[in-house]
Scaffold this motif. Structure first.
Motif, short mmCIF file in Angstrom:
data_model
loop_
_atom_site.label_atom_id
_atom_site.label_comp_id
_atom_site.label_asym_id
_atom_site.label_seq_id
_atom_site.Cartn_x
_atom_site.Cartn_y
_atom_site.Cartn_z
N ASP A 273 0.83 -1.20 0.00
CA ASP A 273 0.00 0.00 0.00
C ASP A 273 0.87 1.26 0.00
N THR B 243 1.00 3.90 -3.08
CA THR B 243 0.59 5.27 -2.78
C THR B 243 1.70 6.25 -3.13
N ASP C 61 -8.80 -0.87 -10.36
CA ASP C 61 -9.30 -1.13 -9.00
C ASP C 61 -8.26 -0.76 -7.95
N ARG C 62 -7.00 -1.06 -8.25
CA ARG C 62 -5.93 -0.74 -7.30
C ARG C 62 -5.79 0.78 -7.16
N ARG D 106 -8.16 3.03 -7.63
CA ARG D 106 -9.29 3.51 -6.84
C ARG D 106 -9.06 3.29 -5.35
N TYR D 107 -8.54 2.11 -5.00
CA TYR D 107 -8.27 1.80 -3.60
C TYR D 107 -7.21 2.74 -3.03
N SER E 16 -8.49 6.40 -2.84
CA SER E 16 -9.54 6.63 -1.85
C SER E 16 -9.01 6.53 -0.42
N HIS E 17 -7.88 5.87 -0.22
CA HIS E 17 -7.33 5.75 1.13
C HIS E 17 -6.22 6.76 1.43
#
Length: 107
Positions: free
Chosen positions: A39, A43, A77-78, A80-81, A84-85
């Motif tokens: 993550d 990021t 999808d990754r 978006r994850y 969003s975090h």
């Protein structure tokens, strides 16, 4: 049955259960550490790319999930994850909800 045999059975059962529990917790810890590291890496990758392509900070452009995914070699999808975090990335609201930009710093 002999008392020593019963004690041996109980001690090996308890020892095996305890060992299995410790191994399970160790694997869970390694898995969570891996998820956390991935993550953070993704990021950082997205933030670095968005900062590099941001332009003037007063007029930061919104980028689509597909563009971010394409330039960072991640799935949509990754992206978006990750977006969003991340507290530094802002999602557009309204008609176009699949757009992302950097949050403006507090002035």
């Amino acid at each position: 049955m002999d008392q020593k045999l019963i004690d041996d059975i109980i001690s090996t059962t308890v020892g095996g259960a305890a060992g299995g529990a410790v191994a399970g917790l160790a694997l869970y810890g390694v898995q969570q550490a891996h998820v956390w590291l991935v993550d953070k890496r993704d990021t950082k990758r997205v933030l670095d790319w968005m900062n590099k392509n941001a332009g003037e900070h007063a007029n930061w452009p919104f980028r689509t999930t597909r563009i971010i995914a394409s330039h960072n070699n991640l799935t949509e999808d990754r992206v978006r994850y990750v977006c969003s975090h991340c507290p530094e990335i802002y999602m557009s609201r309204g008609l176009n909800e699949d757009l992302w930009t950097l949050k403006l710093p507090a002035e």
